[in-house]
Scaffold this active site. Structure first.
Site, mmCIF file in Angstrom:
data_model
loop_
_atom_site.group_PDB
_atom_site.id
_atom_site.type_symbol
_atom_site.label_atom_id
_atom_site.label_comp_id
_atom_site.label_asym_id
_atom_site.label_seq_id
_atom_site.Cartn_x
_atom_site.Cartn_y
_atom_site.Cartn_z
ATOM 1 N N ARG A 120 75.767 70.488 41.870
ATOM 2 C CA ARG A 120 74.658 70.541 42.560
ATOM 3 C C ARG A 120 73.666 69.569 42.198
ATOM 4 O O ARG A 120 72.285 70.057 42.486
ATOM 5 C CB ARG A 120 74.181 72.052 42.255
ATOM 6 C CG ARG A 120 75.250 73.002 42.954
ATOM 7 C CD ARG A 120 74.543 74.380 43.217
ATOM 8 N NE ARG A 120 75.608 75.376 43.738
ATOM 9 C CZ ARG A 120 76.349 76.423 42.846
ATOM 10 N NH1 ARG A 120 76.171 76.128 41.539
ATOM 11 N NH2 ARG A 120 77.292 76.951 43.398
ATOM 12 N N LYS A 142 68.178 57.949 50.454
ATOM 13 C CA LYS A 142 68.830 58.101 51.394
ATOM 14 C C LYS A 142 70.316 57.647 50.944
ATOM 15 O O LYS A 142 70.523 56.506 50.478
ATOM 16 C CB LYS A 142 68.889 57.246 52.661
ATOM 17 C CG LYS A 142 67.559 57.874 53.573
ATOM 18 C CD LYS A 142 67.519 57.157 54.959
ATOM 19 C CE LYS A 142 66.437 57.879 55.664
ATOM 20 N NZ LYS A 142 66.263 57.022 57.302
ATOM 21 N N LYS A 226 58.308 49.863 51.638
ATOM 22 C CA LYS A 226 59.187 50.887 51.739
ATOM 23 C C LYS A 226 58.483 52.007 50.806
ATOM 24 O O LYS A 226 58.963 53.192 51.388
ATOM 25 C CB LYS A 226 60.739 50.590 51.442
ATOM 26 C CG LYS A 226 61.637 51.847 51.672
ATOM 27 C CD LYS A 226 62.863 51.185 51.819
ATOM 28 C CE LYS A 226 63.794 52.577 52.130
ATOM 29 N NZ LYS A 226 65.121 52.201 52.383
ATOM 30 N N GLU A 236 62.077 61.972 56.463
ATOM 31 C CA GLU A 236 61.591 61.512 57.975
ATOM 32 C C GLU A 236 61.525 62.754 58.790
ATOM 33 O O GLU A 236 62.291 62.724 60.011
ATOM 34 C CB GLU A 236 63.144 60.800 58.206
ATOM 35 C CG GLU A 236 62.948 59.738 59.186
ATOM 36 C CD GLU A 236 64.337 58.791 59.682
ATOM 37 O OE1 GLU A 236 64.822 59.036 60.430
ATOM 38 O OE2 GLU A 236 64.635 58.224 58.488
ATOM 39 N N ASN A 245 63.639 52.142 60.533
ATOM 40 C CA ASN A 245 64.808 52.166 61.341
ATOM 41 C C ASN A 245 64.679 51.032 62.614
ATOM 42 O O ASN A 245 65.695 50.808 63.376
ATOM 43 C CB ASN A 245 65.379 53.498 61.961
ATOM 44 C CG ASN A 245 65.781 54.595 60.878
ATOM 45 O OD1 ASN A 245 66.267 54.160 59.932
ATOM 46 N ND2 ASN A 245 65.282 55.783 61.238
ATOM 47 N N HIS A 248 67.917 49.143 63.759
ATOM 48 C CA HIS A 248 69.107 49.866 63.406
ATOM 49 C C HIS A 248 69.715 50.507 64.480
ATOM 50 O O HIS A 248 71.199 50.626 64.419
ATOM 51 C CB HIS A 248 68.654 50.895 62.149
ATOM 52 C CG HIS A 248 68.576 50.355 60.700
ATOM 53 N ND1 HIS A 248 67.367 49.329 60.635
ATOM 54 C CD2 HIS A 248 69.057 50.296 59.583
ATOM 55 C CE1 HIS A 248 67.421 48.888 59.349
ATOM 56 N NE2 HIS A 248 68.318 49.380 58.808
ATOM 57 N N HIS A 266 75.607 44.366 57.789
ATOM 58 C CA HIS A 266 74.645 45.336 57.917
ATOM 59 C C HIS A 266 73.442 44.583 58.298
ATOM 60 O O HIS A 266 72.750 44.830 59.260
ATOM 61 C CB HIS A 266 74.139 46.358 56.877
ATOM 62 C CG HIS A 266 73.355 47.248 57.104
ATOM 63 N ND1 HIS A 266 73.201 48.047 58.195
ATOM 64 C CD2 HIS A 266 71.821 47.447 56.463
ATOM 65 C CE1 HIS A 266 72.238 48.844 58.315
ATOM 66 N NE2 HIS A 266 71.387 48.257 57.236
#
Length: 366
Positions: A120, A142, A226, A236, A245, A248, A266
């Protein structure tokens, strides 16, 4: 040494940036080891950096155990996640232990997600070894894996305890990987910092050539940008973090069409996506065609794709929009888009018609 703090109250953490930092990483990791064996997760491509890190830990009296995974986007998968969690449990990782993610965005995302769900929630440290990971995925918490439906659709917000960035590790990267990482660097100028975009136009060549000052400036500036956005909107929910984003939505659709493979990295997808976002904004009359052309020209000058043809994508607009419908940001059938009123003037638009996006993409050269 440059240090940027991600200000999240009790969960705030530092990002340390300095050339040669990997050789001194033990100074920062010893207090986190608590006298226990540290698990280091990496991939086959990062073995030289793994040796450096383990040697530093050994010299500092810290034992370590390496888990070496296959490289590539396919590692961010259910089977590898299961293998990783089983191995961490075999090693007896506790909640207060810190697992080290040593690698690019794939390793950082995978390890972060494993640590988010293991017992957890246990702790982890990011040591990113690609430019893309250094300026983007290692910061902000993220974490995710990919599925057949799309990229990063299974994940969690789970902040690291620390990020250690050594620009010198970029010396081992190929030119293409550095350029792909730059796609995420220039994005910060396009979002809300025209002056940084101008800096990028004048210094991208120095960054690609490995000039230390250019590297540190680009990384520190991007990370600080950032960090500010993450501190203001960690999960977000306020629409602020969504600005990150930019490029993206288009970019992920291109990546999906390329099978999330080395056909399109990417950062290359993000670069093409940013150029497409500006051209679509110009099509809507939001920004001038000259600014859209300026963005595309900089991507080309940087060795990055500026659209479908350069990205090697021949799919129809409807096919690409079908990929977009799996986007995590879909809400009641509506997909928010990052559009621009100019360079450094990005905003979130929740009224975009996906049929119109498909029509726009069909007009793009193949």
């Amino acid at each position: 040494m440059k240090t940027v703090t991600v200000a999240l109250g009790a969960r705030s953490y530092p990002i340390h940036i300095e050339a040669g930092l990997l050789t001194r990483a033990a100074e920062y990791l010893v207090p986190l080891a608590r006298g226990r064996t540290m698990a280091i997760v990496t991939d086959e491509n990062v073995r030289p950096h793994l040796a450096t890190l383990q040697a530093a830990l050994t010299a500092a009296g810290v034992a370590s155990e390496a888990i070496v995974l296959p490289p590539g986007e396919k590692t961010k998968s259910w089977p590898i996640l299961e293998q990783l969690c089983d191995r961490l449990l075999e090693l007896g990782v506790e909640r207060q232990d810190h697992v080290v993610a040593l690698g690019g965005g794939v390793i950082g995302d995978l390890v972060g997600f494993a640590c988010a769900i293991l017992k957890r929630g246990c702790r982890f440290v990011q040591i990113p070894t690609t430019l893309l990971a250094q300026v983007d995925s290692s910061v902000g918490g993220k974490t995710a894996i990919n599925t057949r439906a799309g990229k990063n659709l299974i994940g969690a917000f789970h902040q690291p305890a620390m990020v250690l960035i050594d620009p010198d590790v970029l010396d081992t990267l190929g030119v293409r990987e550095v350029r792909a990482g730059y796609g995420e660097v220039v994005k910060y100028g396009l979002i809300d910092d025209f002056a940084f975009f101008e800096w990028c136009e004048g210094h991208a060549g120095a960054l690609f050539a490995g000039e230390a000052e250019a590297r540190v400036h680009a990384i520190a500036h991007a990370v600080a940008a950032k960090a500010r956005i993450v501190a203001a909107d960690e999960h977000e929910t306020a629409g602020i973090r969504a600005l990150l984003n930019l490029g993206h939505t288009f970019g992920h659709a291109l990546e999906a069409e390329a099978g999330f493979s080395d056909r399109l990295l990417h950062g290359e997808g993000v670069a093409a996506g940013c150029a497409l976002a500006f051209r679509y904004s110009a099509r809507l009359g939001l920004c001038s065609g000259q600014e859209a052309m300026r963005v595309a020209a900089h991507m080309r000058a940087s060795g990055l794709p500026d659209g479908l043809a350069a990205a090697g994508i021949a799919a129809s607009g409807e096919t690409l929009v079908a990929h977009m419908r799996h986007d995590k940001k879909m809400n009641a059938g509506t997909l928010p888009f990052l559009l621009a009123r100019g360079i450094g003037q990005t905003f979130l638009d929740k009224t975009v018609d996906l049929a119109d996006v498909a029509a726009f993409l069909d007009e793009e050269p193949r």
